[in-house]
Design a protein around this motif. Structure first.
Motif, PDB file in Angstrom:
ATOM      1  N   PRO A 103      -2.389  20.973   8.160  1.00  0.00           N
ATOM      2  CA  PRO A 103      -2.804  22.034   7.790  1.00  0.00           C
ATOM      3  C   PRO A 103      -4.160  21.928   6.880  1.00  0.00           C
ATOM      4  O   PRO A 103      -5.124  23.018   7.119  1.00  0.00           O
ATOM      5  CB  PRO A 103      -1.892  22.361   6.738  1.00  0.00           C
ATOM      6  CG  PRO A 103      -0.598  21.827   7.219  1.00  0.00           C
ATOM      7  CD  PRO A 103      -0.853  20.565   8.135  1.00  0.00           C
ATOM      8  N   ASN A 225       3.866  24.983   8.628  1.00  0.00           N
ATOM      9  CA  ASN A 225       2.628  24.263   9.186  1.00  0.00           C
ATOM     10  C   ASN A 225       1.467  24.933   9.251  1.00  0.00           C
ATOM     11  O   ASN A 225       0.376  24.541   9.972  1.00  0.00           O
ATOM     12  CB  ASN A 225       3.468  23.911  10.476  1.00  0.00           C
ATOM     13  CG  ASN A 225       4.409  23.027  10.657  1.00  0.00           C
ATOM     14  OD1 ASN A 225       4.584  21.994   9.846  1.00  0.00           O
ATOM     15  ND2 ASN A 225       5.229  23.177  11.525  1.00  0.00           N
ATOM     16  N   THR A 226       1.442  26.193   8.526  1.00  0.00           N
ATOM     17  CA  THR A 226       0.299  27.061   8.643  1.00  0.00           C
ATOM     18  C   THR A 226      -0.461  26.872   7.068  1.00  0.00           C
ATOM     19  O   THR A 226       0.143  26.065   6.124  1.00  0.00           O
ATOM     20  CB  THR A 226       0.593  28.349   9.025  1.00  0.00           C
ATOM     21  OG1 THR A 226       1.167  28.883   7.696  1.00  0.00           O
ATOM     22  CG2 THR A 226       1.479  28.755  10.032  1.00  0.00           C
ATOM     23  N   LEU A 227      -1.938  27.252   7.150  1.00  0.00           N
ATOM     24  CA  LEU A 227      -2.340  27.173   6.114  1.00  0.00           C
ATOM     25  C   LEU A 227      -1.824  28.077   4.755  1.00  0.00           C
ATOM     26  O   LEU A 227      -1.900  27.672   3.321  1.00  0.00           O
ATOM     27  CB  LEU A 227      -3.665  28.056   5.995  1.00  0.00           C
ATOM     28  CG  LEU A 227      -4.865  27.184   6.679  1.00  0.00           C
ATOM     29  CD1 LEU A 227      -6.136  27.768   6.665  1.00  0.00           C
ATOM     30  CD2 LEU A 227      -5.173  25.783   5.828  1.00  0.00           C
ATOM     31  N   GLY A 298      -2.027  27.469  12.343  1.00  0.00           N
ATOM     32  CA  GLY A 298      -1.842  26.029  12.743  1.00  0.00           C
ATOM     33  C   GLY A 298      -2.119  26.015  14.015  1.00  0.00           C
ATOM     34  O   GLY A 298      -1.542  25.193  14.859  1.00  0.00           O
TER      35      GLY A 298
END
Length: 451
Positions: A103, A225-227, A298
């Protein structure tokens, strides 16, 4: 319909044929698009989802005029490796995704996408003429040639895994394109992929174990798993965020130059001046926002895909609606892990054989542009510019990227970016330049534009 005349409105073919053409474009981009997450550890399903969404966003911002598909960009792989290198497995092989740091790398790529937006605003402010005066035929033709040539090594490497399977794909594409009639002539790539895949499966060269175990339906990404998941962490490393941005953002300057080459190639193939209408600022804005959107969730950075430009050249169907169908199909299959596994099981040699034809078509477009626009190679100025573009693009590509430091960050530039920048600079400073966009019709058609 004999397949020789260009088709700008595919609705005349009927919905079923448009769907088949969309499937062909999806298969053309799939091999390279899923390779980026394989090399970086990002989600394959998320990659497909935001390739589709990014393409639709690009089409919305470019008024639905440019038949471009946005897939995973290879230019940022070095940035991902610098911030979130793959972790070693029990055997010491680096193949495990670094989900803890990925990330952070995505944050840097998102910042690079926003830099596109700033650059697009500058191009809008200064106008197309101020930009395009630096891209006469002697620059754009060799750059387009190099786009295909620099991709050629990946096609050969894939073919080497099983040459006979690759030759099956190449043979089907050639036969269908030369001797095919009607729809057969329009979809040689799809037929080549399917035919080669079936031949490999029948001869037991395909492992379907991952396909059998994969679920039919699943979410393309996980929020952690993303910002958004990153900024929810209690142990957020702000220093690493800054390092990621400083390390990865400069890559956008190189990919912007490659974007110009891609737009020239698509414009030439379709015989439409997309740099003027809808405008380079819009295509650049679409590319940048698609990259920023993908990075937020992601997925890898997006870029206009040369593979799909090759499909345009072969099929001669230039309707952007077909590309949007491919984008919709990519979104749909991103929710099916089983389908992703099925396509991932496709032999590398199959995609290698198809890619060999597609990459060659791109270079052939560049050669055609130089010839049709009668670039004067008895002029030493033109010879020097074209020669350095070709040698730098190929030489740097095979000897290693050009790297330099900016503060504590190391910037890496691809051969294509170095060559394009060199050609632009030489064209600007060498005496004898007489090209002005909008005033010289011959120069304005440097990539076979027809307005």
């Amino acid at each position: 319909m004999n397949g020789n005349e260009p088709i700008y409105d595919a609705r005349a073919l009927g919905t079923p044929k448009m769907l088949v053409l969309g499937v062909q474009h999806m298969f053309a981009m799939f091999g390279a698009t899923v390779l980026v997450p394989a090399l970086t550890g990002l989600s394959v399903s998320a990659t497909l989802l935001f390739a589709g969404l990014g393409t639709l966003l690009f089409h919305a911002l470019t008024r639905g005029k440019v038949p471009a598909f946005l897939g995973s960009s290879f230019a940022f792989i070095g940035g991902y490796a610098a911030i979130a290198p793959l972790l070693p497995d029990a055997n010491g092989t680096a193949c495990i995704p670094n989900t803890e740091l990925l990330p952070y790398a995505c944050f840097g790529v998102a910042c690079a996408g926003l830099l596109y937006v700033l650059l697009a605003a500058l191009f809008k402010a200064f106008g197309t003429r101020a930009v395009m005066r630096y891209f006469p035929p002697v620059v754009t033709g060799p750059v387009i040639i190099c786009i295909g040539l620099t991709l050629s090594s990946t096609a050969i490497s894939s073919c080497r895994t099983n040459w006979w399977i690759a030759l099956v794909a190449i043979g089907i594409v050639v036969v269908c394109n030369i001797w095919g009639r009607g729809m057969i002539k329009i979809i040689p790539i799809l037929l080549g992929v399917v035919g080669s895949y079936l031949a490999a499966a029948v001869t037991n060269h395909v492992d379907f174990s991952a396909v059998l175990s994969a679920p039919w339906v699943g979410l393309p990404f996980q929020m952690e798993n993303t910002l958004f998941g990153l900024f929810g962490r209690p142990s957020l490393d702000t220093g690493l965020l800054l390092t990621s941005a400083v390390t990865i953002m400069p890559l956008a300057l190189a990919t912007m130059v490659e974007h110009i080459g891609d737009m020239c190639a698509i414009s030439s193939t379709c015989e439409r001046n997309f740099l003027e209408d809808p405008g380079f600022h819009r295509t650049l804005l679409g590319d940048g926002l698609a990259t920023a959107l993908a990075s937020l969730f992601g997925a890898p950075a997006n870029t206009t895909y040369g593979e799909n430009t090759g499909v345009l050249a072969l099929s001669r169907v230039y309707d952007p609606r077909v590309i949007r169908i491919a984008a919709g199909l990519a979104i749909l299959v991103s929710f099916s892990p089983k389908f992703a596994a099925l396509v991932s099981a496709m032999p590398q040699a199959t995609m290698g054989g198809v890619s060999m034809v597609l990459y060659g078509m791109i270079s052939a477009v560049g050669v055609r542009n130089v010839v049709e626009n009668q670039v004067d190679f008895s002029n030493s100025r033109n010879v020097i510019i074209a020669a350095l573009i070709l040698v730098l693009a190929i030489g740097v590509n095979y000897s290693g990227a050009v790297t330099f430091s900016v503060g504590s960050a190391t910037v890496s530039m691809s051969g294509l970016a170095v060559a394009a920048l060199t050609g632009i600079a030489l064209n600007a400073v060498l005496p004898g330049k007489d090209y002005e966009f909008g005033a010289d019709h011959k120069g304005d058609t440097s990539v076979n534009f027809k307005v």
